[in-house]
Design a protein around this motif. Structure first.
Motif, PDB file in Angstrom:
ATOM      1  N   LEU A 299       0.812  -1.210   0.000  1.00  0.00           N
ATOM      2  CA  LEU A 299       0.000   0.000   0.000  1.00  0.00           C
ATOM      3  C   LEU A 299       0.848   1.263   0.000  1.00  0.00           C
ATOM      4  CD1 LEU A 299      -2.837  -0.911   2.536  1.00  0.00           C
ATOM      5  CD2 LEU A 299      -3.162  -0.322   0.141  1.00  0.00           C
ATOM      6  N   GLY A 300       2.007   1.209   0.643  1.00  0.00           N
ATOM      7  CA  GLY A 300       2.821   2.403   0.815  1.00  0.00           C
ATOM      8  C   GLY A 300       3.687   2.715  -0.390  1.00  0.00           C
ATOM      9  N   SER A 301       4.351   3.862  -0.324  1.00  0.00           N
ATOM     10  CA  SER A 301       5.257   4.299  -1.382  1.00  0.00           C
ATOM     11  C   SER A 301       6.562   3.489  -1.290  1.00  0.00           C
ATOM     12  CB  SER A 301       5.546   5.788  -1.199  1.00  0.00           C
ATOM     13  OG  SER A 301       6.492   6.246  -2.128  1.00  0.00           O
ATOM     14  N   PRO A 302       7.224   3.134  -2.394  1.00  0.00           N
ATOM     15  CA  PRO A 302       6.952   3.578  -3.774  1.00  0.00           C
ATOM     16  C   PRO A 302       6.037   2.652  -4.574  1.00  0.00           C
ATOM     17  CG  PRO A 302       9.050   2.464  -3.710  1.00  0.00           C
ATOM     18  CD  PRO A 302       8.520   2.436  -2.301  1.00  0.00           C
ATOM     19  N   LEU A 303       5.568   1.528  -4.013  1.00  0.00           N
ATOM     20  CA  LEU A 303       4.739   0.603  -4.786  1.00  0.00           C
ATOM     21  C   LEU A 303       3.333   1.163  -4.983  1.00  0.00           C
ATOM     22  CD1 LEU A 303       5.852  -2.808  -3.213  1.00  0.00           C
ATOM     23  CD2 LEU A 303       6.484  -1.880  -5.445  1.00  0.00           C
ATOM     24  N   CYS A 304       2.665   1.565  -3.890  1.00  0.00           N
ATOM     25  CA  CYS A 304       1.357   2.216  -3.957  1.00  0.00           C
ATOM     26  C   CYS A 304       0.339   1.387  -4.734  1.00  0.00           C
ATOM     27  CB  CYS A 304       1.476   3.602  -4.582  1.00  0.00           C
ATOM     28  SG  CYS A 304       2.657   4.674  -3.734  1.00  0.00           S
ATOM     29  N   TRP A 305       0.232   0.120  -4.401  1.00  0.00           N
ATOM     30  CA  TRP A 305      -0.663  -0.766  -5.134  1.00  0.00           C
ATOM     31  C   TRP A 305      -2.126  -0.483  -4.797  1.00  0.00           C
ATOM     32  CZ3 TRP A 305       1.624  -6.428  -5.105  1.00  0.00           C
ATOM     33  CH2 TRP A 305       2.779  -6.444  -5.893  1.00  0.00           C
ATOM     34  N   ALA A 306      -2.977  -0.651  -5.798  1.00  0.00           N
ATOM     35  CA  ALA A 306      -4.421  -0.594  -5.587  1.00  0.00           C
ATOM     36  C   ALA A 306      -4.922  -1.996  -5.216  1.00  0.00           C
ATOM     37  CB  ALA A 306      -5.114  -0.076  -6.842  1.00  0.00           C
ATOM     38  N   ALA A 358      12.559  -4.431  -3.229  1.00  0.00           N
ATOM     39  CA  ALA A 358      11.634  -4.140  -4.325  1.00  0.00           C
ATOM     40  C   ALA A 358      11.151  -2.694  -4.250  1.00  0.00           C
ATOM     41  CB  ALA A 358      10.448  -5.096  -4.276  1.00  0.00           C
ATOM     42  N   SER A 359      11.366  -1.959  -5.337  1.00  0.00           N
ATOM     43  CA  SER A 359      10.862  -0.586  -5.452  1.00  0.00           C
ATOM     44  C   SER A 359       9.930  -0.429  -6.635  1.00  0.00           C
ATOM     45  CB  SER A 359      12.038   0.388  -5.587  1.00  0.00           C
ATOM     46  OG  SER A 359      12.838   0.057  -6.718  1.00  0.00           O
ATOM     47  N   THR A 360       9.771  -1.500  -7.420  1.00  0.00           N
ATOM     48  CA  THR A 360       8.868  -1.482  -8.572  1.00  0.00           C
ATOM     49  C   THR A 360       7.984  -2.729  -8.531  1.00  0.00           C
ATOM     50  OG1 THR A 360      10.412  -2.655 -10.024  1.00  0.00           O
ATOM     51  CG2 THR A 360      10.573  -0.240  -9.968  1.00  0.00           C
ATOM     52  N   THR A 361       6.868  -2.658  -9.240  1.00  0.00           N
ATOM     53  CA  THR A 361       5.940  -3.791  -9.282  1.00  0.00           C
ATOM     54  C   THR A 361       6.582  -5.041  -9.891  1.00  0.00           C
ATOM     55  OG1 THR A 361       3.988  -2.379  -9.311  1.00  0.00           O
ATOM     56  CG2 THR A 361       3.732  -4.590 -10.215  1.00  0.00           C
ATOM     57  N   LEU A 363       9.686  -6.016  -9.854  1.00  0.00           N
ATOM     58  CA  LEU A 363      10.648  -6.586  -8.918  1.00  0.00           C
ATOM     59  C   LEU A 363       9.930  -7.263  -7.749  1.00  0.00           C
ATOM     60  CD1 LEU A 363      13.650  -6.935  -8.377  1.00  0.00           C
ATOM     61  CD2 LEU A 363      13.629  -4.759  -7.133  1.00  0.00           C
ATOM     62  N   MET A 364       8.804  -6.680  -7.336  1.00  0.00           N
ATOM     63  CA  MET A 364       8.034  -7.294  -6.254  1.00  0.00           C
ATOM     64  C   MET A 364       7.507  -8.662  -6.678  1.00  0.00           C
ATOM     65  SD  MET A 364       7.098  -6.611  -3.113  1.00  0.00           S
ATOM     66  CE  MET A 364       5.968  -7.298  -1.891  1.00  0.00           C
ATOM     67  N   PHE A 365       6.967  -8.750  -7.882  1.00  0.00           N
ATOM     68  CA  PHE A 365       6.465 -10.036  -8.361  1.00  0.00           C
ATOM     69  C   PHE A 365       7.604 -11.015  -8.651  1.00  0.00           C
ATOM     70  CE2 PHE A 365       2.443  -7.785  -9.211  1.00  0.00           C
ATOM     71  CZ  PHE A 365       1.563  -8.713  -8.664  1.00  0.00           C
ATOM     72  N   THR A 366       8.796 -10.493  -8.970  1.00  0.00           N
ATOM     73  CA  THR A 366       9.959 -11.380  -9.098  1.00  0.00           C
ATOM     74  C   THR A 366      10.265 -12.055  -7.764  1.00  0.00           C
ATOM     75  OG1 THR A 366      10.911 -10.021 -10.862  1.00  0.00           O
ATOM     76  CG2 THR A 366      12.410 -11.484  -9.673  1.00  0.00           C
ATOM     77  N   GLY A 367      10.195 -11.268  -6.684  1.00  0.00           N
ATOM     78  CA  GLY A 367      10.386 -11.840  -5.362  1.00  0.00           C
ATOM     79  C   GLY A 367       9.362 -12.906  -5.045  1.00  0.00           C
ATOM     80  N   TYR A 368       8.092 -12.637  -5.386  1.00  0.00           N
ATOM     81  CA  TYR A 368       7.050 -13.648  -5.184  1.00  0.00           C
ATOM     82  C   TYR A 368       7.340 -14.915  -5.994  1.00  0.00           C
ATOM     83  CZ  TYR A 368       3.872 -10.518  -2.648  1.00  0.00           C
ATOM     84  OH  TYR A 368       3.296  -9.703  -1.705  1.00  0.00           O
ATOM     85  N   GLY A 369       7.861 -14.729  -7.200  1.00  0.00           N
ATOM     86  CA  GLY A 369       8.174 -15.890  -8.035  1.00  0.00           C
ATOM     87  C   GLY A 369       9.281 -16.747  -7.449  1.00  0.00           C
ATOM     88  N   ILE A 370      10.297 -16.115  -6.864  1.00  0.00           N
ATOM     89  CA  ILE A 370      11.393 -16.867  -6.265  1.00  0.00           C
ATOM     90  C   ILE A 370      10.919 -17.681  -5.061  1.00  0.00           C
ATOM     91  CG2 ILE A 370      13.654 -16.621  -5.138  1.00  0.00           C
ATOM     92  CD1 ILE A 370      14.125 -14.151  -6.856  1.00  0.00           C
ATOM     93  N   LEU A 371       9.817 -17.282  -4.453  1.00  0.00           N
ATOM     94  CA  LEU A 371       9.268 -17.992  -3.299  1.00  0.00           C
ATOM     95  C   LEU A 371       8.504 -19.261  -3.682  1.00  0.00           C
ATOM     96  CD1 LEU A 371       7.856 -14.971  -1.232  1.00  0.00           C
ATOM     97  CD2 LEU A 371       9.862 -16.339  -0.671  1.00  0.00           C
TER      98      LEU A 371
END
Length: 475
Positions: A299-306, A358-361, A363-371
């Motif tokens: 929810l927070g910056s810099p991702l700010c996901w809806a 992760a500072s971008t969407t 990269l965040m999903f890359t982290g999820y993929g590695i899990l």
């Protein structure tokens, strides 16, 4: 006169008689419904707290302004936004602390009790408690009550065992109905139900919340909890064959859990039991702690996901249960369970490190993929714990595991929800990096036990080969 013991032997059948063929219907649908309810409730409650507390302080968060308004430099340093983040984190801390502190005592009470009276009562009560909690949450949303009433619902659910008791009873149910060879995979199948239900709840709940707000999705939370209660009451077959009445409020239930780790016989198994329990505690604590913060971090910056991206992110975390099940099955063909667990821990550590940066969407999903193999370690540890005790101690074992899981939630909520606001000024992803470092400890414990066992086996083989020199016949 020596024929007299025969009826007694017939009256007390051997231990394998406790094993049932897998009953239909089984525990998986019940766990699916309970996890669906919990998976819908968690992100929705966090987002509700964000919007409600933000509105009280005049802050229009990313759920209403969109990512563009959140991601600019002024929003990133907005003190009002940071105040809302801290408030949401602290309310999550209070609500979860209240519920899990009560749950620590109720789970360890109901768990051993189910050894005597059966598993079904220990499944009906927590499912009903989750339904009661959802009803209170709905009242808060309908009547715009103070968010402190969330704590009331959480405590009432904790008194009835909460979701941790459902987990413990379902795993005990699987132990009642499976043999040791198939137990690791059966436990993994049960955990895959967690992933399937959580993934559906995350995607469906996010889209539903985006279209219709909070109240309608919470009706599904209530319905799923009630369905789990009815399933346990009227559909599930009992797995404890020799049921007997037992007092609920007695210290003997707590003593049964205590004696599991302190009995002097078979000291080696008890030592391994304690070490595996420590590894399990650290691993699940990191799982719970990271999971609590994912939505707030997004929810927070810099991702700010809806809401839609939050749903996809939550679904990705639950998808790890399914990918871990497939990976576990494949890796078991060529590796021992211990090394499958080690690979799962490597996946977990690497994914958390990437997410912490992760500072971008993407990269965040890359982290999820590695899990994708991160959940392979927990079923291995559960199965190893189950194999270390006798069949008559399975109920006490899973009661202790339930106690550990409740304690994991307590510690994870306290540590990670306190660490997150404290680290906002220098690294928002620091709690995930901290979790990755902690996971090095269970990886070392599991590997050391496997190497120690291998050395002991080799030592026994060497002693046996040298025995002819002591005067015995060679082979």
């Amino acid at each position: 006169s020596r024929a007299a013991p025969l009826p007694a032997a017939m009256a007390a059948p051997p231990l394998p008689a406790r094993r049932w063929p897998l009953p239909l219907p089984a525990a998986e649908p019940l766990l699916f419904l309970a996890t669906l309810s919990l998976g819908l409730q968690g992100p929705l409650a966090t987002q509700y707290l964000w919007d409600r507390l933000g509105a009280e302080r005049g802050y229009s968060g990313p759920n209403t302004t969109g990512p563009a308004g959140c991601g600019n430099s002024s929003a990133a340093t907005d003190p009002l936004r940071q105040e809302v983040e801290v408030l949401v984190s602290h309310w999550n801390l209070c609500i979860n602390l209240g519920g899990f502190f009560v749950g620590v005592f109720s789970v360890t009470l109901f768990g051993p009790w189910s050894d005597s009276v059966g598993r079904r009562p220990a499944l009906i009560l927590p499912a009903l408690g989750m339904a009661l909690q959802a009803a209170i949450y709905l009242l808060v949303m309908y009547l715009q009550l103070h968010v402190a009433y969330f704590l009331l619902g959480r405590v009432l659910s904790g008194l009835m065992g909460d979701y941790n008791l459902i987990l413990a009873s379902c795993f005990a149910y699987v132990a009642d109905t499976s043999d040791k060879r198939a137990r690791t995979f059966r436990v993994a199948v049960l955990e895959a139900c967690l992933g399937t239900a959580g993934m559906l709840a995350s995607i469906g709940g996010a889209q539903w919340r985006k279209a219709q707000g909070y109240i309608n999705p919470f009706w599904l939370v209530l319905a799923a909890s009630l369905a789990a209660t009815l399933y346990a009451a009227f559909c599930l077959q009992e797995s404890v064959k020799q049921q007997k009445p037992a007092k609920l409020f007695t210290l003997s239930h707590y003593k049964a859990v205590y004696k599991l780790y302190t009995a002097p016989e078979n000291l080696s198994s008890r030592r391994k039991l304690a070490l595996y329990t420590l590894a399990f505690f650290l691993l699940v604590t990191v799982h719970f702690g990271a999971k609590d913060l994912f939505v707030l971090y997004e929810l927070g910056s810099p991702l700010c996901w809806a809401a839609d991206l939050i749903g996809y992110g939550s679904a990705a975390t639950y998808l790890a249960y399914l990918s871990s099940l497939g990976g576990l099955r494949l890796l078991q063909l060529c590796l021992e369970d211990t090394w499958v667990a080690e690979i799962g821990l490597i996946s977990n550590i690497s994914g958390l490190v990437v997410i912490s940066l992760a500072s971008t969407t993407p990269l965040m999903f890359t982290g999820y993929g590695i899990l994708f193999l991160s959940m392979a370690a927990t079923p291995v540890i559960r199965a190893k714990l189950s194999k270390l005790v006798s069949e008559t101690e399975q109920g006490a074992l899973f009661a202790s595991v339930a106690c550990v899981e409740a304690l994991c939630s307590l510690v994870a909520t306290g540590v990670f929800n306190s660490l997150y606001p404290a680290s906002l000024h220098f690294m928002r992803g620091f709690p995930f990096l901290f979790g990755a470092i902690i996971l090095l400890i269970p990886a070392a414990i599991i590997g050391w036990i496997e190497i120690w066992d291998s050395n002991r086996d080799y030592s026994h083989f060497s002693d046996a080969s040298l025995s002819p020199a002591d005067g015995g016949e060679g082979t």
